[in-house]
Scaffold this motif. Structure first.
Motif, PDB file in Angstrom:
ATOM      1  N   MET A   1       0.856  -1.184   0.000  1.00  0.00           N
ATOM      2  CA  MET A   1       0.000   0.000   0.000  1.00  0.00           C
ATOM      3  C   MET A   1       0.891   1.231   0.000  1.00  0.00           C
ATOM      4  O   MET A   1       1.916   1.249   0.675  1.00  0.00           O
ATOM      5  CB  MET A   1      -0.902   0.026   1.245  1.00  0.00           C
ATOM      6  CG  MET A   1      -1.854  -1.153   1.358  1.00  0.00           C
ATOM      7  SD  MET A   1      -2.724  -1.178   2.943  1.00  0.00           S
ATOM      8  CE  MET A   1      -3.878   0.152   2.723  1.00  0.00           C
ATOM      9  N   ASP A   2       0.484   2.268  -0.746  1.00  0.00           N
ATOM     10  CA  ASP A   2       1.223   3.524  -0.704  1.00  0.00           C
ATOM     11  C   ASP A   2       0.590   4.437   0.354  1.00  0.00           C
ATOM     12  O   ASP A   2      -0.395   4.074   1.007  1.00  0.00           O
ATOM     13  CB  ASP A   2       1.292   4.180  -2.080  1.00  0.00           C
ATOM     14  CG  ASP A   2      -0.062   4.610  -2.633  1.00  0.00           C
ATOM     15  OD1 ASP A   2      -1.028   4.810  -1.851  1.00  0.00           O
ATOM     16  OD2 ASP A   2      -0.166   4.775  -3.858  1.00  0.00           O
ATOM     17  N   ALA A   3       1.134   5.642   0.521  1.00  0.00           N
ATOM     18  CA  ALA A   3       0.676   6.551   1.567  1.00  0.00           C
ATOM     19  C   ALA A   3      -0.805   6.909   1.414  1.00  0.00           C
ATOM     20  O   ALA A   3      -1.554   6.917   2.389  1.00  0.00           O
ATOM     21  CB  ALA A   3       1.534   7.812   1.579  1.00  0.00           C
ATOM     22  N   ALA A   4      -1.239   7.193   0.202  1.00  0.00           N
ATOM     23  CA  ALA A   4      -2.638   7.564  -0.030  1.00  0.00           C
ATOM     24  C   ALA A   4      -3.570   6.395   0.287  1.00  0.00           C
ATOM     25  O   ALA A   4      -4.630   6.589   0.907  1.00  0.00           O
ATOM     26  CB  ALA A   4      -2.829   8.033  -1.468  1.00  0.00           C
ATOM     27  N   GLU A   5      -3.198   5.191  -0.117  1.00  0.00           N
ATOM     28  CA  GLU A   5      -4.014   4.005   0.179  1.00  0.00           C
ATOM     29  C   GLU A   5      -4.079   3.745   1.682  1.00  0.00           C
ATOM     30  O   GLU A   5      -5.136   3.384   2.207  1.00  0.00           O
ATOM     31  CB  GLU A   5      -3.447   2.781  -0.536  1.00  0.00           C
ATOM     32  CG  GLU A   5      -3.597   2.840  -2.042  1.00  0.00           C
ATOM     33  CD  GLU A   5      -2.795   1.762  -2.762  1.00  0.00           C
ATOM     34  OE1 GLU A   5      -3.324   1.246  -3.769  1.00  0.00           O
ATOM     35  OE2 GLU A   5      -1.660   1.451  -2.325  1.00  0.00           O
ATOM     36  N   LEU A   6      -2.966   3.938   2.368  1.00  0.00           N
ATOM     37  CA  LEU A   6      -2.953   3.771   3.826  1.00  0.00           C
ATOM     38  C   LEU A   6      -3.920   4.738   4.493  1.00  0.00           C
ATOM     39  O   LEU A   6      -4.714   4.340   5.355  1.00  0.00           O
ATOM     40  CB  LEU A   6      -1.551   4.011   4.391  1.00  0.00           C
ATOM     41  CG  LEU A   6      -0.569   2.872   4.345  1.00  0.00           C
ATOM     42  CD1 LEU A   6       0.816   3.362   4.740  1.00  0.00           C
ATOM     43  CD2 LEU A   6      -1.003   1.737   5.252  1.00  0.00           C
ATOM     44  N   MET A   7      -3.845   6.010   4.128  1.00  0.00           N
ATOM     45  CA  MET A   7      -4.714   7.006   4.748  1.00  0.00           C
ATOM     46  C   MET A   7      -6.184   6.734   4.451  1.00  0.00           C
ATOM     47  O   MET A   7      -7.029   6.871   5.332  1.00  0.00           O
ATOM     48  CB  MET A   7      -4.314   8.421   4.302  1.00  0.00           C
ATOM     49  CG  MET A   7      -3.001   8.893   4.893  1.00  0.00           C
ATOM     50  SD  MET A   7      -2.873   8.714   6.709  1.00  0.00           S
ATOM     51  CE  MET A   7      -4.310   9.620   7.272  1.00  0.00           C
ATOM     52  N   GLU A   8      -6.484   6.321   3.241  1.00  0.00           N
ATOM     53  CA  GLU A   8      -7.872   5.976   2.889  1.00  0.00           C
ATOM     54  C   GLU A   8      -8.366   4.802   3.732  1.00  0.00           C
ATOM     55  O   GLU A   8      -9.476   4.826   4.265  1.00  0.00           O
ATOM     56  CB  GLU A   8      -7.955   5.641   1.403  1.00  0.00           C
ATOM     57  CG  GLU A   8      -9.348   5.288   0.937  1.00  0.00           C
ATOM     58  CD  GLU A   8      -9.375   4.918  -0.544  1.00  0.00           C
ATOM     59  OE1 GLU A   8     -10.085   3.954  -0.880  1.00  0.00           O
ATOM     60  OE2 GLU A   8      -8.694   5.579  -1.338  1.00  0.00           O
ATOM     61  N   PHE A   9      -7.526   3.770   3.869  1.00  0.00           N
ATOM     62  CA  PHE A   9      -7.889   2.597   4.661  1.00  0.00           C
ATOM     63  C   PHE A   9      -8.065   2.958   6.136  1.00  0.00           C
ATOM     64  O   PHE A   9      -9.046   2.557   6.767  1.00  0.00           O
ATOM     65  CB  PHE A   9      -6.825   1.507   4.489  1.00  0.00           C
ATOM     66  CG  PHE A   9      -7.173   0.187   5.116  1.00  0.00           C
ATOM     67  CD1 PHE A   9      -8.271  -0.543   4.687  1.00  0.00           C
ATOM     68  CD2 PHE A   9      -6.391  -0.331   6.141  1.00  0.00           C
ATOM     69  CE1 PHE A   9      -8.591  -1.766   5.257  1.00  0.00           C
ATOM     70  CE2 PHE A   9      -6.704  -1.556   6.715  1.00  0.00           C
ATOM     71  CZ  PHE A   9      -7.803  -2.269   6.279  1.00  0.00           C
ATOM     72  N   LEU A  10      -7.143   3.739   6.688  1.00  0.00           N
ATOM     73  CA  LEU A  10      -7.254   4.150   8.097  1.00  0.00           C
ATOM     74  C   LEU A  10      -8.510   4.982   8.330  1.00  0.00           C
ATOM     75  O   LEU A  10      -9.196   4.809   9.339  1.00  0.00           O
ATOM     76  CB  LEU A  10      -6.012   4.925   8.526  1.00  0.00           C
ATOM     77  CG  LEU A  10      -4.724   4.115   8.644  1.00  0.00           C
ATOM     78  CD1 LEU A  10      -3.534   5.028   8.920  1.00  0.00           C
ATOM     79  CD2 LEU A  10      -4.830   3.028   9.713  1.00  0.00           C
ATOM     80  N   ASP A  11      -8.822   5.894   7.406  1.00  0.00           N
ATOM     81  CA  ASP A  11     -10.043   6.686   7.522  1.00  0.00           C
ATOM     82  C   ASP A  11     -11.286   5.809   7.501  1.00  0.00           C
ATOM     83  O   ASP A  11     -12.256   6.079   8.213  1.00  0.00           O
ATOM     84  CB  ASP A  11     -10.126   7.721   6.397  1.00  0.00           C
ATOM     85  CG  ASP A  11      -9.199   8.903   6.602  1.00  0.00           C
ATOM     86  OD1 ASP A  11      -8.624   9.056   7.704  1.00  0.00           O
ATOM     87  OD2 ASP A  11      -9.033   9.685   5.637  1.00  0.00           O
ATOM     88  N   ASP A  12     -11.270   4.748   6.699  1.00  0.00           N
ATOM     89  CA  ASP A  12     -12.418   3.838   6.603  1.00  0.00           C
ATOM     90  C   ASP A  12     -12.605   3.012   7.874  1.00  0.00           C
ATOM     91  O   ASP A  12     -13.729   2.852   8.339  1.00  0.00           O
ATOM     92  CB  ASP A  12     -12.262   2.884   5.412  1.00  0.00           C
ATOM     93  CG  ASP A  12     -12.482   3.564   4.080  1.00  0.00           C
ATOM     94  OD1 ASP A  12     -13.009   4.696   4.049  1.00  0.00           O
ATOM     95  OD2 ASP A  12     -12.106   2.959   3.048  1.00  0.00           O
ATOM     96  N   ILE A  13     -11.500   2.463   8.411  1.00  0.00           N
ATOM     97  CA  ILE A  13     -11.649   1.539   9.548  1.00  0.00           C
ATOM     98  C   ILE A  13     -11.586   2.223  10.906  1.00  0.00           C
ATOM     99  O   ILE A  13     -12.047   1.652  11.899  1.00  0.00           O
ATOM    100  CB  ILE A  13     -10.641   0.376   9.474  1.00  0.00           C
ATOM    101  CG1 ILE A  13      -9.206   0.873   9.520  1.00  0.00           C
ATOM    102  CG2 ILE A  13     -10.895  -0.485   8.244  1.00  0.00           C
ATOM    103  CD1 ILE A  13      -8.179  -0.245   9.607  1.00  0.00           C
ATOM    104  N   PHE A  14     -11.024   3.447  10.972  1.00  0.00           N
ATOM    105  CA  PHE A  14     -10.962   4.209  12.224  1.00  0.00           C
ATOM    106  C   PHE A  14     -11.459   5.638  12.001  1.00  0.00           C
ATOM    107  O   PHE A  14     -10.708   6.600  12.148  1.00  0.00           O
ATOM    108  CB  PHE A  14      -9.525   4.240  12.778  1.00  0.00           C
ATOM    109  CG  PHE A  14      -9.024   2.917  13.241  1.00  0.00           C
ATOM    110  CD1 PHE A  14      -9.577   2.291  14.348  1.00  0.00           C
ATOM    111  CD2 PHE A  14      -7.996   2.277  12.567  1.00  0.00           C
ATOM    112  CE1 PHE A  14      -9.122   1.051  14.780  1.00  0.00           C
ATOM    113  CE2 PHE A  14      -7.525   1.048  12.986  1.00  0.00           C
ATOM    114  CZ  PHE A  14      -8.088   0.429  14.101  1.00  0.00           C
TER     115      PHE A  14
END
Length: 140
Positions: A5-18
């Motif tokens: 995962m790149d930085a943008a994908e990480l932030m999107e995933f974190l926003d979704d799950i937390f």
């Protein structure tokens, strides 16, 4: 091993799950074995005495380690902290963001170990250091 995962994908995933911490953290830099994550310090992160609270610094260390592990293993929401040791070394500034630089020390099949150094953006000396171990769920 390469990033999953790149930085943008990480932030999107974190926003979704937390969603409860959406807007608190940003990825500043990411490589195969290191991530720099920012705590965007707000009033809710402060404690009496004009400093960032210990729980907020812990959250930065935990989030940086979690993001580093996810960057390497991919979207695995059930990776969990199994151990943490944190040393609070000096008072962070109340009006400055904190940067947690996380180094991935070991990534195995079931455990990951990270070391995180936290700085106030306006101070040279670190304000805290944490060591985190994450459990990685088995692939089914």
């Amino acid at each position: 091993m390469s990033l999953q995962m790149d930085a943008a994908e990480l932030m999107e995933f974190l926003d979704d799950i937390f969603p409860q911490v959406r807007g608190d953290f940003e990825v500043d830099d990411l490589s195969a074995n290191e991530i720099s994550m920012r705590l965007c310090v707000q009033e809710k992160h402060l404690r009496p005495g004009g400093t960032v609270s210990g729980p907020s610094m812990f959250a930065l260390a935990d989030c940086a380690a979690y993001a580093m592990v996810l960057a390497r293993i991919g979207r695995e929401a059930l990776a969990v902290t199994t151990n943490c040791s944190i040393d609070f070394m000096r008072k962070p500034s109340a009006g400055a963001d904190l940067i947690g630089t996380c180094k991935l020390l070991k990534l195995g099949r079931s455990l990951a170990v990270c070391d995180i150094l936290i700085h106030s953006v306006d101070q040279d000396a670190p304000v805290a250091r944490a060591n985190m171990t994450y459990s990685i769920p088995p692939k089914c």
